[in-house]
Scaffold this motif. Structure first.
Motif, PDB file in Angstrom:
ATOM      1  N   ALA A 320     111.436  -8.549   2.024  1.00  0.00           N
ATOM      2  CA  ALA A 320     112.037  -9.066   1.273  1.00  0.00           C
ATOM      3  C   ALA A 320     112.804 -10.950   1.690  1.00  0.00           C
ATOM      4  N   LEU A 321     113.208 -10.981   2.857  1.00  0.00           N
ATOM      5  CA  LEU A 321     113.281 -12.446   3.905  1.00  0.00           C
ATOM      6  C   LEU A 321     112.197 -13.238   3.796  1.00  0.00           C
ATOM      7  N   GLY A 322     110.993 -12.870   3.324  1.00  0.00           N
ATOM      8  CA  GLY A 322     109.360 -13.431   3.068  1.00  0.00           C
ATOM      9  C   GLY A 322     109.051 -13.483   4.277  1.00  0.00           C
ATOM     10  N   LEU A 323     109.098 -12.824   5.481  1.00  0.00           N
ATOM     11  CA  LEU A 323     109.148 -12.769   6.674  1.00  0.00           C
ATOM     12  C   LEU A 323     107.412 -11.777   6.508  1.00  0.00           C
ATOM     13  N   THR A 324     107.525 -11.137   5.822  1.00  0.00           N
ATOM     14  CA  THR A 324     106.113 -10.462   6.095  1.00  0.00           C
ATOM     15  C   THR A 324     106.014  -9.763   4.304  1.00  0.00           C
ATOM     16  N   ARG A 325     104.919  -9.331   3.667  1.00  0.00           N
ATOM     17  CA  ARG A 325     104.488  -9.456   2.804  1.00  0.00           C
ATOM     18  C   ARG A 325     104.467  -7.305   2.433  1.00  0.00           C
ATOM     19  N   PHE A 326     104.346  -7.309   1.179  1.00  0.00           N
ATOM     20  CA  PHE A 326     104.891  -5.227   1.087  1.00  0.00           C
ATOM     21  C   PHE A 326     103.604  -4.675   0.059  1.00  0.00           C
ATOM     22  N   ALA A 327     103.016  -4.873   0.348  1.00  0.00           N
ATOM     23  CA  ALA A 327     102.232  -3.283  -0.642  1.00  0.00           C
ATOM     24  C   ALA A 327     102.511  -1.836  -1.688  1.00  0.00           C
ATOM     25  N   PRO A 328     102.668  -1.760  -2.950  1.00  0.00           N
ATOM     26  CA  PRO A 328     102.955  -0.726  -3.030  1.00  0.00           C
ATOM     27  C   PRO A 328     102.442  -0.090  -3.663  1.00  0.00           C
ATOM     28  N   ASP A 329     100.793  -0.024  -2.907  1.00  0.00           N
ATOM     29  CA  ASP A 329      99.690  -0.090  -3.678  1.00  0.00           C
ATOM     30  C   ASP A 329      98.231   0.125  -2.830  1.00  0.00           C
ATOM     31  N   PRO A 330      97.671   1.310  -3.058  1.00  0.00           N
ATOM     32  CA  PRO A 330      96.135   0.733  -2.478  1.00  0.00           C
ATOM     33  C   PRO A 330      95.457  -0.950  -2.618  1.00  0.00           C
ATOM     34  N   TRP A 331      95.592  -0.873  -4.589  1.00  0.00           N
ATOM     35  CA  TRP A 331      94.976  -2.130  -4.485  1.00  0.00           C
ATOM     36  C   TRP A 331      95.515  -3.897  -3.610  1.00  0.00           C
ATOM     37  N   THR A 332      97.248  -3.727  -4.184  1.00  0.00           N
ATOM     38  CA  THR A 332      97.266  -4.930  -3.719  1.00  0.00           C
ATOM     39  C   THR A 332      97.735  -4.912  -2.458  1.00  0.00           C
ATOM     40  N   LEU A 333      97.548  -3.943  -1.405  1.00  0.00           N
ATOM     41  CA  LEU A 333      97.095  -3.950  -0.126  1.00  0.00           C
ATOM     42  C   LEU A 333      96.118  -4.769   0.189  1.00  0.00           C
ATOM     43  N   ILE A 334      94.962  -3.932   0.166  1.00  0.00           N
ATOM     44  CA  ILE A 334      93.527  -5.025  -0.320  1.00  0.00           C
ATOM     45  C   ILE A 334      93.833  -6.225  -0.473  1.00  0.00           C
ATOM     46  N   ASP A 335      94.166  -7.057  -2.082  1.00  0.00           N
ATOM     47  CA  ASP A 335      94.416  -8.096  -2.348  1.00  0.00           C
ATOM     48  C   ASP A 335      94.981  -8.808  -1.138  1.00  0.00           C
ATOM     49  N   LEU A 336      96.720  -8.226  -0.448  1.00  0.00           N
ATOM     50  CA  LEU A 336      96.906  -9.376   0.453  1.00  0.00           C
ATOM     51  C   LEU A 336      96.182  -9.403   0.962  1.00  0.00           C
ATOM     52  N   LEU A 337      95.165  -8.101   1.972  1.00  0.00           N
ATOM     53  CA  LEU A 337      94.625  -8.968   3.170  1.00  0.00           C
ATOM     54  C   LEU A 337      93.607  -9.928   2.826  1.00  0.00           C
ATOM     55  N   ASP A 338      93.071  -9.789   1.612  1.00  0.00           N
ATOM     56  CA  ASP A 338      92.219 -10.902   1.193  1.00  0.00           C
ATOM     57  C   ASP A 338      91.910 -12.594   1.310  1.00  0.00           C
ATOM     58  N   GLY A 339      93.621 -11.968   0.562  1.00  0.00           N
ATOM     59  CA  GLY A 339      94.348 -13.713   0.637  1.00  0.00           C
ATOM     60  C   GLY A 339      94.996 -14.232   2.036  1.00  0.00           C
ATOM     61  N   LEU A 340      95.346 -12.723   3.035  1.00  0.00           N
ATOM     62  CA  LEU A 340      95.208 -14.005   4.189  1.00  0.00           C
ATOM     63  C   LEU A 340      94.261 -13.677   5.567  1.00  0.00           C
ATOM     64  N   THR A 341      93.321 -12.836   5.403  1.00  0.00           N
ATOM     65  CA  THR A 341      92.035 -12.928   6.330  1.00  0.00           C
ATOM     66  C   THR A 341      91.210 -14.036   6.054  1.00  0.00           C
ATOM     67  N   ARG A 342      91.116 -14.604   4.346  1.00  0.00           N
ATOM     68  CA  ARG A 342      89.756 -15.142   4.727  1.00  0.00           C
ATOM     69  C   ARG A 342      89.776 -16.125   3.976  1.00  0.00           C
ATOM     70  N   PRO A 343      90.278 -17.070   4.161  1.00  0.00           N
ATOM     71  CA  PRO A 343      88.835 -17.950   5.575  1.00  0.00           C
ATOM     72  C   PRO A 343      89.636 -17.494   6.817  1.00  0.00           C
ATOM     73  N   ARG A 344      89.049 -16.658   7.850  1.00  0.00           N
ATOM     74  CA  ARG A 344      89.528 -16.661   8.854  1.00  0.00           C
ATOM     75  C   ARG A 344      90.018 -17.667   9.394  1.00  0.00           C
ATOM     76  N   HIS A 345      91.257 -17.580   9.847  1.00  0.00           N
ATOM     77  CA  HIS A 345      91.992 -18.887  10.713  1.00  0.00           C
ATOM     78  C   HIS A 345      91.698 -18.746  12.246  1.00  0.00           C
ATOM     79  N   GLU A 346      91.187 -19.263  13.163  1.00  0.00           N
ATOM     80  CA  GLU A 346      91.166 -19.324  14.802  1.00  0.00           C
ATOM     81  C   GLU A 346      92.567 -19.454  15.477  1.00  0.00           C
ATOM     82  N   HIS A 347      93.190 -20.449  14.820  1.00  0.00           N
ATOM     83  CA  HIS A 347      94.533 -21.052  15.378  1.00  0.00           C
ATOM     84  C   HIS A 347      95.692 -20.882  14.349  1.00  0.00           C
ATOM     85  N   ARG A 348      96.686 -19.891  15.041  1.00  0.00           N
ATOM     86  CA  ARG A 348      97.860 -20.111  14.470  1.00  0.00           C
ATOM     87  C   ARG A 348      99.344 -19.724  14.904  1.00  0.00           C
TER      88      ARG A 348
END
Length: 377
Positions: A320-348
């Motif tokens: 709710a504070l915008g610090l993280t994402r929350f996945a209520p189900d498996p489909w949302t989890l995979i969708d969020l991880l796809d967006g966060l990890t592809r393309p992969r970032h070397e420097h964060r």
């Protein structure tokens, strides 16, 4: 030179009250001791469970661990009944589990002579609050709240000051207790706030197992607690990720997850900054110290199937504070991880919300609150 002048030049003395319930509270206490010491103070960590009489602390720790690991629905019920935010306001008075530790704390304070007692665990906050309200603790107490969603057992109007993770948490404390509360941010070890260490060794390990797959850490805390962790690991592997399960001290969990195809299961890992530098995201189970360490390093965090009670409440609050994402189900989890990890970032770098979260400093607030002459208090 007056006695007060000599005392003002003397180091401020702090007693930090933690609890070995997993590793998170002790990690906060250790970092707080380090920061206070770096500012010229003298600080010591003690375990509030050790102040309870004859094996009561070990029994409490064992019960909590058993319920979290094996009876999560029971823990959820306990949390909803006794701990949930919005519960009954605590009032000054003896009794309860905290009351059993009063004699031990009084003896410890006489021996250590601190100018400030600093609870970083909710039982310790009840202990100091009750003693301050009755005048049996002669030095001020400042509670460092480690939860994003402040439950009722942190709250006691006898405490002098509250240091909270966020302004919303501080506001909740002020409304419930009538005591001063400030947003002072999280306490994570300096190695998570420093430039990222060499991730080469871990990158080579990951490439050897799955060279093209994004690496997703699966957090289970020091005790290896979580909800359907094997199912989550299998889901991630099938979706094209390399799940790296952080099993802590739980050897049975590590053995079980090692049998999940496509999963790398680790035990207690001491060089977490290097491991996080080599990873692409973290799936969090408790909104605890591991999630905060990841945020400090700029590693994306997704809350999924958190442990009941404070874990679930904290995971929702962080999202709710915008610090993280929350996945209520498996489909949302995979969708969020796809967006966060592809393309992969070397420097964060930490997100703007995370950078703002870590900007304040708890230690500076505590240095101001500490009595300069504890002998005279």
């Amino acid at each position: 030179m007056t006695h007060t002048g000599r005392a003002d030049r003397a180091p401020r003395r702090f007693l930090v009250l933690s609890a070995a319930m997993g590793a998170g509270h002790d990690a906060v206490a250790d970092e707080l001791v380090a920061r206070l010491t770096a500012r010229g103070g003298q600080a010591r960590r003690a375990d509030v469970l050790d102040l309870l009489p004859a094996h009561a602390g070990a029994a409490l720790r064992g019960f909590y661990r058993a319920t979290v690991l094996h009876l999560p629905l029971l823990y959820a019920g306990i949390y909803a009944t006794f701990l949930r935010p919005g519960g009954a306001r605590r009032t000054p008075g003896p009794g309860g589990l905290a009351g059993l530790a009063e004699r031990g704390l009084a003896e410890l304070v006489r021996r250590e002579r601190p100018g400030l007692v600093v609870p970083v665990f909710h039982l310790a906050a009840q202990l100091t609050g009750g003693m301050r309200a009755r005048g049996s603790l002669p030095v001020p107490s400042a509670v460092v709240v480690t939860d994003f969603d402040v439950h009722s057992q942190w709250l006691h109007p006898g405490n002098d000051l509250y240091c909270c993770l966020t302004e919303s948490a501080a506001r909740r404390v002020r409304e419930a207790t009538g005591r001063p509360a400030a947003a002072t941010g999280p306490l994570v070890a300096s190695r998570f706030l420093a430039p990222a260490p060499d991730a080469g060794p871990w990158q080579r390990v990951f490439r050897a197992r799955a060279p093209e797959r994004p690496v997703v850490l699966l957090s289970a805390g020091a005790w290896g607690a979580g909800t359907h962790l094997a199912d989550t690991a299998a889901l991630l592997a099938r979706a094209g990720f390399l799940p790296v399960a952080l099993c802590g001290e739980n050897r049975r969990l590590r053995a079980r997850l090692s049998r999940v195809p496509g999963t790398l299961a680790l035990g207690w890992e001491r060089d977490m900054p290097a491991l996080m530098s080599a990873a692409d995201a973290l799936v969090d189970n408790a909104a605890g110290q591991t999630a905060l360490e990841a945020l400090a390093m700029g590693l994306p965090v997704v809350g999924y199937r958190p442990i009941p009670g404070h874990g679930k409440a904290g995971a929702h609050q962080m999202a709710a504070l915008g610090l993280t994402r929350f996945a209520p189900d498996p489909w949302t989890l995979i969708d969020l991880l796809d967006g966060l990890t592809r393309p992969r970032h070397e420097h964060r770098t930490p997100s703007p919300a995370a950078a703002a979260l870590f900007a304040p400093d708890t230690a500076s607030h505590l240095m101001e609150a500490c009595a300069p002459d504890p002998v005279a208090v």
